[in-house]
Design a protein around this motif. Structure first.
Motif, PDB file in Angstrom:
ATOM      1  N   ASP A 179       0.827  -1.267  -0.086  1.00 42.62           N
ATOM      2  CA  ASP A 179       0.000  -0.026   0.002  1.00 42.62           C
ATOM      3  C   ASP A 179       0.733   1.083   0.202  1.00 42.62           C
ATOM      4  O   ASP A 179       1.790   1.269   0.639  1.00 42.62           O
ATOM      5  CB  ASP A 179      -1.075   0.049   1.089  1.00 42.62           C
ATOM      6  CG  ASP A 179      -2.010  -0.923   1.109  1.00 42.62           C
ATOM      7  OD1 ASP A 179      -2.395  -1.581   0.001  1.00 42.62           O
ATOM      8  OD2 ASP A 179      -2.643  -1.428   2.282  1.00 42.62           O
ATOM      9  N   GLY A 180       0.529   2.344  -0.939  1.00 36.87           N
ATOM     10  CA  GLY A 180       1.046   3.448  -0.799  1.00 36.87           C
ATOM     11  C   GLY A 180       2.592   3.613  -1.965  1.00 36.87           C
ATOM     12  O   GLY A 180       2.890   4.669  -2.030  1.00 36.87           O
ATOM     13  N   MET A 181       2.541   2.419  -2.422  1.00 35.27           N
ATOM     14  CA  MET A 181       3.813   2.388  -3.574  1.00 35.27           C
ATOM     15  C   MET A 181       3.311   3.218  -4.646  1.00 35.27           C
ATOM     16  O   MET A 181       2.161   3.281  -5.070  1.00 35.27           O
ATOM     17  CB  MET A 181       4.032   0.964  -3.787  1.00 35.27           C
ATOM     18  CG  MET A 181       5.204   0.206  -3.129  1.00 35.27           C
ATOM     19  SD  MET A 181       5.575  -1.603  -3.722  1.00 35.27           S
ATOM     20  CE  MET A 181       7.118  -1.759  -2.795  1.00 35.27           C
ATOM     21  N   SER A 182       4.396   4.031  -5.432  1.00 39.37           N
ATOM     22  CA  SER A 182       4.232   4.631  -6.364  1.00 39.37           C
ATOM     23  C   SER A 182       4.677   3.440  -7.515  1.00 39.37           C
ATOM     24  O   SER A 182       5.969   2.956  -7.563  1.00 39.37           O
ATOM     25  CB  SER A 182       5.236   5.817  -6.569  1.00 39.37           C
ATOM     26  OG  SER A 182       5.240   6.239  -7.901  1.00 39.37           O
TER      27      SER A 182
ATOM     28  N   ASP B  19      -0.393   3.621  -6.122  1.00 42.66           N
ATOM     29  CA  ASP B  19      -0.210   5.067  -6.847  1.00 42.66           C
ATOM     30  C   ASP B  19       0.047   4.541  -8.236  1.00 42.66           C
ATOM     31  O   ASP B  19       1.483   4.631  -8.160  1.00 42.66           O
ATOM     32  CB  ASP B  19       0.197   6.235  -6.181  1.00 42.66           C
ATOM     33  CG  ASP B  19       0.104   7.501  -7.011  1.00 42.66           C
ATOM     34  OD1 ASP B  19      -0.753   7.389  -7.795  1.00 42.66           O
ATOM     35  OD2 ASP B  19       0.826   8.550  -6.799  1.00 42.66           O
ATOM     36  N   LEU B  20      -0.737   4.391  -9.172  1.00 41.59           N
ATOM     37  CA  LEU B  20      -0.336   3.538 -10.357  1.00 41.59           C
ATOM     38  C   LEU B  20      -0.726   4.563 -11.555  1.00 41.59           C
ATOM     39  O   LEU B  20      -1.616   5.152 -11.743  1.00 41.59           O
ATOM     40  CB  LEU B  20      -0.823   2.185 -10.511  1.00 41.59           C
ATOM     41  CG  LEU B  20      -0.490   1.313 -11.653  1.00 41.59           C
ATOM     42  CD1 LEU B  20      -0.510  -0.135 -11.228  1.00 41.59           C
ATOM     43  CD2 LEU B  20      -1.393   1.635 -12.945  1.00 41.59           C
TER      44      LEU B  20
ATOM     45  N   PHE C  95       8.362  11.038 -19.237  1.00 39.26           N
ATOM     46  CA  PHE C  95       8.734  11.442 -17.752  1.00 39.26           C
ATOM     47  C   PHE C  95       9.707  12.581 -17.689  1.00 39.26           C
ATOM     48  O   PHE C  95      10.842  12.115 -18.367  1.00 39.26           O
ATOM     49  CB  PHE C  95       8.873  10.063 -16.846  1.00 39.26           C
ATOM     50  CG  PHE C  95       7.715   9.152 -16.741  1.00 39.26           C
ATOM     51  CD1 PHE C  95       6.507   9.461 -16.396  1.00 39.26           C
ATOM     52  CD2 PHE C  95       7.817   7.958 -17.201  1.00 39.26           C
ATOM     53  CE1 PHE C  95       5.498   8.668 -16.125  1.00 39.26           C
ATOM     54  CE2 PHE C  95       6.679   6.981 -17.277  1.00 39.26           C
ATOM     55  CZ  PHE C  95       5.609   7.465 -16.636  1.00 39.26           C
ATOM     56  N   ARG C  96       9.633  13.379 -16.733  1.00 37.61           N
ATOM     57  CA  ARG C  96      10.703  14.463 -16.688  1.00 37.61           C
ATOM     58  C   ARG C  96      11.733  13.811 -15.781  1.00 37.61           C
ATOM     59  O   ARG C  96      11.457  12.820 -15.091  1.00 37.61           O
ATOM     60  CB  ARG C  96      10.194  15.527 -16.097  1.00 37.61           C
ATOM     61  CG  ARG C  96       8.905  16.347 -16.713  1.00 37.61           C
ATOM     62  CD  ARG C  96       8.678  17.364 -15.897  1.00 37.61           C
ATOM     63  NE  ARG C  96       7.541  18.428 -16.442  1.00 37.61           N
ATOM     64  CZ  ARG C  96       7.112  19.143 -15.957  1.00 37.61           C
ATOM     65  NH1 ARG C  96       7.135  19.606 -14.666  1.00 37.61           N
ATOM     66  NH2 ARG C  96       6.321  20.147 -16.738  1.00 37.61           N
ATOM     67  N   SER C  97      13.083  14.183 -16.050  1.00 33.37           N
ATOM     68  CA  SER C  97      14.038  13.688 -15.044  1.00 33.37           C
ATOM     69  C   SER C  97      13.713  14.053 -13.556  1.00 33.37           C
ATOM     70  O   SER C  97      13.094  15.057 -13.324  1.00 33.37           O
ATOM     71  CB  SER C  97      15.428  14.590 -15.694  1.00 33.37           C
ATOM     72  OG  SER C  97      16.574  14.254 -14.617  1.00 33.37           O
ATOM     73  N   GLY C  98      13.942  13.086 -12.876  1.00 32.53           N
ATOM     74  CA  GLY C  98      13.781  12.972 -11.516  1.00 32.53           C
ATOM     75  C   GLY C  98      12.478  12.465 -11.125  1.00 32.53           C
ATOM     76  O   GLY C  98      12.087  12.264  -9.744  1.00 32.53           O
ATOM     77  N   THR C  99      11.472  11.731 -11.982  1.00 29.92           N
ATOM     78  CA  THR C  99      10.591  11.215 -11.744  1.00 29.92           C
ATOM     79  C   THR C  99      11.097   9.793 -11.112  1.00 29.92           C
ATOM     80  O   THR C  99      11.892   9.223 -11.699  1.00 29.92           O
ATOM     81  CB  THR C  99       9.592  11.048 -12.782  1.00 29.92           C
ATOM     82  OG1 THR C  99       9.437  12.507 -13.395  1.00 29.92           O
ATOM     83  CG2 THR C  99       8.384  10.268 -12.571  1.00 29.92           C
ATOM     84  N   LYS C 100      10.315   9.363 -10.029  1.00 29.22           N
ATOM     85  CA  LYS C 100      10.908   8.071  -9.508  1.00 29.22           C
ATOM     86  C   LYS C 100       9.548   7.188  -9.080  1.00 29.22           C
ATOM     87  O   LYS C 100       8.476   7.746  -8.768  1.00 29.22           O
ATOM     88  CB  LYS C 100      11.567   8.405  -8.227  1.00 29.22           C
ATOM     89  CG  LYS C 100      12.854   9.240  -8.296  1.00 29.22           C
ATOM     90  CD  LYS C 100      14.112   8.792  -8.767  1.00 29.22           C
ATOM     91  CE  LYS C 100      15.184   9.621  -8.776  1.00 29.22           C
ATOM     92  NZ  LYS C 100      16.159   9.076  -9.664  1.00 29.22           N
ATOM     93  N   PHE C 101       9.942   5.808  -9.247  1.00 30.87           N
ATOM     94  CA  PHE C 101       8.512   4.835  -8.927  1.00 30.87           C
ATOM     95  C   PHE C 101       9.261   3.778  -7.842  1.00 30.87           C
ATOM     96  O   PHE C 101      10.346   3.513  -8.109  1.00 30.87           O
ATOM     97  CB  PHE C 101       8.370   4.199 -10.276  1.00 30.87           C
ATOM     98  CG  PHE C 101       7.593   5.249 -11.305  1.00 30.87           C
ATOM     99  CD1 PHE C 101       6.419   5.506 -10.864  1.00 30.87           C
ATOM    100  CD2 PHE C 101       8.336   5.695 -12.099  1.00 30.87           C
ATOM    101  CE1 PHE C 101       5.612   6.339 -11.816  1.00 30.87           C
ATOM    102  CE2 PHE C 101       7.731   6.557 -13.199  1.00 30.87           C
ATOM    103  CZ  PHE C 101       6.329   6.934 -12.884  1.00 30.87           C
ATOM    104  N   ASP C 102       8.509   3.184  -7.030  1.00 30.64           N
ATOM    105  CA  ASP C 102       8.893   2.325  -6.088  1.00 30.64           C
ATOM    106  C   ASP C 102       8.899   1.067  -6.770  1.00 30.64           C
ATOM    107  O   ASP C 102       9.680   0.112  -6.387  1.00 30.64           O
ATOM    108  CB  ASP C 102       7.934   2.339  -4.825  1.00 30.64           C
ATOM    109  CG  ASP C 102       8.166   3.703  -4.370  1.00 30.64           C
ATOM    110  OD1 ASP C 102       9.036   4.236  -3.881  1.00 30.64           O
ATOM    111  OD2 ASP C 102       7.016   3.998  -3.861  1.00 30.64           O
ATOM    112  N   LEU C 103       8.152   0.655  -7.763  1.00 24.89           N
ATOM    113  CA  LEU C 103       7.817  -0.590  -8.254  1.00 24.89           C
ATOM    114  C   LEU C 103       7.477  -0.431  -9.923  1.00 24.89           C
ATOM    115  O   LEU C 103       6.629   0.469 -10.158  1.00 24.89           O
ATOM    116  CB  LEU C 103       6.744  -1.406  -7.776  1.00 24.89           C
ATOM    117  CG  LEU C 103       6.314  -2.704  -8.464  1.00 24.89           C
ATOM    118  CD1 LEU C 103       7.493  -3.707  -8.312  1.00 24.89           C
ATOM    119  CD2 LEU C 103       4.961  -3.144  -7.523  1.00 24.89           C
TER     120      LEU C 103
END
Length: 202
Positions: free
Chosen positions: A37-40, A62-63, A92-100
């Motif tokens: 829960d809560g992962m990007s 958050d998908l 996606f812009r530089s600096g965009t991050k995802f957990d999964l």
């Protein structure tokens, strides 16, 4: 239109889009096990949106997804997935991050005479060795992973698991096999998990 239900998610299919098959179900199951829960979360190449829709139905993530085919992107949107029509990470812009990050690439070796017409070819054509999209993905993915971020990728035994694992290791990913489906007629389906160590973050 045909609608299927899997793990409480209703998925509408489209004749112009690759239908969910054993690989889709396997990746969705592993994603539910791994996600929290809560992962990007990002799914690259969402197709019908099957994996994303099943995951967000079962876990509070958050998908967002990307998809190059206009038909597949519209189908995924109808299935409740936030989709950006784009080729891999180009939107996606530089600096965009995802957990999964999830990816079910075209993984089968594909000769020139095996290509299919139109947008559907993007779902099937893995290139001569089955790793054309896989290699592109790993060239681009690392900057979009958060510290300790995870990749789940589905491949076939025909894709060359050792070669894919070596590519992941070169990107600074800790690699493990999450699941193998040995029931397919001519191949095994494998979900590889790659975890980015914080010290290897780009």
């Amino acid at each position: 239109m045909v609608t299927i239900t899997y793990r409480d998610a209703d998925i509408e299919l489209d004749e112009d889009v690759y239908d969910p098959a054993e690989d889709s179900y396997l990746l969705a199951d592993v994603a539910i096990d791994v996600a929290q829960d809560g992962m990007s979360v990002l799914e690259v190449g969402a197709g019908t949106g099957f994996v994303s829709a099943v995951l967000q139905t079962n876990v509070g993530v958050d998908l967002v997804a990307t998809e190059i085919s206009p038909f597949a992107a519209e189908c995924a949107k109808r299935n409740g997935v936030v989709v950006i029509r784009a080729d891999m990470f180009g939107c996606f812009r530089s600096g965009t991050k995802f957990d999964l990050i999830l990816f079910n690439p075209p993984y089968l070796p594909t000769a020139e005479d095996e290509k299919v017409p139109g947008w559907l070819n993007y779902a099937f054509d893995g290139g001569v060795d089955g790793r054309e999209a896989v290699n592109r993905f790993f060239e681009e993915v690392t900057p979009f992973l958060s510290n300790g971020g995870i990749i789940l990728m589905l491949i076939s035994s025909l894709t060359g698991m050792d070669e894919v694992k070596m590519r992941m290791l070169k990107q600074g990913l800790e690699v493990e096999i999450c699941n193998i489906d040995r029931d397919c007629f001519f191949e095994e389906l494998i979900v590889l998990k790659g975890t980015l160590k914080a010290s290897d973050q780009l």
